[in-house]
Design an enzyme around this catalytic site. Structure first.
Site, PDB file in Angstrom:
ATOM      1  N   SER A  50     -25.152  68.540  22.329  1.00  0.00           N
ATOM      2  CA  SER A  50     -24.745  68.161  20.971  1.00  0.00           C
ATOM      3  C   SER A  50     -25.641  68.692  19.861  1.00  0.00           C
ATOM      4  O   SER A  50     -25.194  68.859  18.732  1.00  0.00           O
ATOM      5  CB  SER A  50     -24.658  66.633  20.872  1.00  0.00           C
ATOM      6  N   LYS A  57     -22.354  67.471  14.148  1.00  0.00           N
ATOM      7  CA  LYS A  57     -21.917  66.632  13.021  1.00  0.00           C
ATOM      8  C   LYS A  57     -21.215  67.404  11.912  1.00  0.00           C
ATOM      9  O   LYS A  57     -20.354  66.874  11.223  1.00  0.00           O
ATOM     10  CB  LYS A  57     -23.108  65.865  12.454  1.00  0.00           C
ATOM     11  N   GLU A  77     -23.571  57.044   4.631  1.00  0.00           N
ATOM     12  CA  GLU A  77     -24.770  56.346   5.048  1.00  0.00           C
ATOM     13  C   GLU A  77     -25.393  57.174   6.164  1.00  0.00           C
ATOM     14  O   GLU A  77     -24.709  57.936   6.844  1.00  0.00           O
ATOM     15  CB  GLU A  77     -24.452  54.944   5.570  1.00  0.00           C
TER      16      GLU A  77
HETATM   17  C1  LIG Z   1     -25.890  62.013  15.734  1.00  0.00           C
HETATM   18  C2  LIG Z   1     -26.101  62.725  16.998  1.00  0.00           C
HETATM   19  C3  LIG Z   1     -25.612  62.221  18.217  1.00  0.00           C
HETATM   20  C4  LIG Z   1     -24.951  60.881  18.363  1.00  0.00           C
HETATM   21  O1  LIG Z   1     -23.778  60.733  17.648  1.00  0.00           O
HETATM   22  P1  LIG Z   1     -22.345  60.730  18.369  1.00  0.00           P
HETATM   23  O2  LIG Z   1     -21.427  60.283  17.302  1.00  0.00           O
HETATM   24  O3  LIG Z   1     -22.426  59.790  19.520  1.00  0.00           O
HETATM   25  O4  LIG Z   1     -22.077  62.110  18.820  1.00  0.00           O
HETATM   26  C5  LIG Z   1     -25.777  62.984  19.373  1.00  0.00           C
HETATM   27  N1  LIG Z   1     -26.417  64.169  19.334  1.00  0.00           N
HETATM   28  C6  LIG Z   1     -26.921  64.680  18.180  1.00  0.00           C
HETATM   29  C7  LIG Z   1     -27.631  65.994  18.237  1.00  0.00           C
HETATM   30  C8  LIG Z   1     -26.782  63.983  16.991  1.00  0.00           C
HETATM   31  O5  LIG Z   1     -27.287  64.484  15.863  1.00  0.00           O
END
Ligand SMILES: *Cc1c(COP(=O)(O)O)cnc(C)c1O
Length: 399
Positions: A377, A89, A111
């Site tokens: 992610s 993010k 938000e």
């Molecule tokens: C917020 C988040 C997501 C989901 O958000 P996307 O916009 O779909 O990427 C996925 N993995 C992690 C670790 C997150 O913090």
């Protein structure tokens, strides 16, 4: 590119800008300025230098040897979990804060649901010395206490939203209301590839650094710049969009999106937004979302707070409906199991969101010589309680 947004902000039939009249001027200002600003040399320099020295990029592309042996193929992990603040993010919030500064906006609003985007926003506001207001549903504030504490320590003001279901969509409404009332000095940082045009495109571009790095890293490792397959989890779809972006037009790369199956996709408790979804407007764009027969948005559920969103970004709706991406889902249980497997085989504890992408490895028939990248992610520190509850339940012999 075939999958670029058109002049009105549509990916095929999805996207656009369905916002209250009062917001048109803000959106237009952003749309008219952002492309020019982010393509300036000075912007690019500052963006990449912060990604390197502050976020810790490039994130490694790790060959997961033991995982590869288990699935009898080649699996690489794109290590977004190693970024500052623990997920992808921050790539987006760094980009948007630099944009806000250049547009002379010194007040930032956002938000947040689970709090991850709130933390990433509060972080860059502290870094740049801008004031930061985070809207968060009352229910989420109770559920996500550690992230609320982080945001406060970073100097953000967390405003509790007590309307509606007291969760993400209500926080979004409050943020929009704030932006309407403060059009001059305020920038609204949206955290995924959702929202009215140009947000989906802008956030995709800021996250596209993921696939940009992958191209170089794969060239070094396997002698070609593309893998056979990329797997990513989808909440709103920003980590997936970033991991896919530079490969969208390369049909040799299979793109696999994994949604949250919750307690089972037909249990009424899931966030499988495209599998169960139909066309509708959410958060200012036309996309696929979970709704009942009257068009009421259905309350999503997933063990993973980051995937607990009733829609998906319009780019993904387009990719899915044109057959460019393939959608799988993973249930809570499958994700938990995959999380433990990665910890045991590779010494990496994934975020529960990312564990959904890993769970998809069970559902794919790999060939030995193939190369698959899983976009990891985020890291799992925030999810230890859920992991431990699962482990204890298993120990007690319950399911
Ligand atoms: C917020 C988040 C997501 C989901 O958000 P996307 O916009 O779909 O990427 C996925 N993995 C992690 C670790 C997150 O913090």
């Amino acid at each position: 590119m075939k999958y670029e947004v058109d002049l009105l902000g549509f990916y095929g039939k999805y996207g656009g800008s369905f916002v209250p009249e009062l917001l048109h001027a803000n959106i237009k200002e952003l749309e008219n300025n952002y492309k020019k600003i982010i393509s300036e040399v000075a912007f690019q320099k500052e963006y990449y230098s912060l990604l390197q020295d502050y976020v810790g990029r490039p994130s490694p592309l790790f060959y997961a040897k033991r995982l590869s042996e288990r699935y009898k193929t080649n699996i690489y992990l794109k290590r977004e979990d190693l970024n500052h603040t623990g997920a992808h993010k921050i790539n987006n919030t760094i980009g948007q804060i630099l944009l806000a500064k250049r547009m002379k906006k010194n007040r930032i609003i956002a938000e947040t649901g689970a709090g991850q985007h709130g933390v990433a926003t509060a972080t860059v506001c502290a870094l740049m010395g801008l004031s930061c207001i985070i809207y968060m549903g009352e229910k989420d504030i109770k559920r996500q206490a550690p992230n609320v504490a982080r945001m406060k320590m970073l100097g953000a003001q967390v405003r509790a939203v007590s309307s509606g279901s007291k969760t993400l969509k209500d926080a979004t409404n409050e943020a929009i209301r704030d932006w309407i009332n403060n059009p001059i000095d305020t920038h609204y940082i949206i955290g995924s590839v959702v929202g009215p045009h140009p947000y989906p495109e802008m956030v995709t571009l800021f996250q596209s650094v993921i696939s940009e790095e992958m191209k170089k890293q794969l060239m070094d490792k396997i002698g070609r710049s593309y893998p056979d397959r990329i797997i990513a989890c989808i909440g709103g779809g920003s980590n997936a969009a970033g991991a896919y972006y530079h490969y969208l037009d390369n049909n040799k790369v299979e793109l696999v999106s994994v949604e949250a199956g919750g307690l089972g996709i037909h249990s009424g408790k899931s966030a499988a937004s495209s599998i169960l979804g139909s066309d509708g407007v959410i958060h200012g764009s036309l996309t696929l979302l979970m709704q009942d027969q009257d068009g009421q948005i259905e309350e999503p559920y997933s063990i993973s707070a980051g995937l607990d969103y009733p829609g998906i970004g319009p780019l993904h709706a387009h990719l899915i409906r044109t057959g460019r991406t393939k959608v799988l889902y993973a249930t809570d249980l499958e994700a938990l199991t995959a999380g433990f497997l990665l910890a045991e085989l590779e010494g990496i504890i994934p975020a529960l969101e990312s564990a959904h992408a890993l769970a998809a490895l069970e559902k794919i028939n790999f060939r030995k010589q193939e190369h698959t990248v899983v976009n990891l992610s985020g890291r799992g520190d925030k999810d230890m309680q859920a992991y431990m509850e699962y482990k204890n339940r298993k120990k007690d012999g319950k399911k």
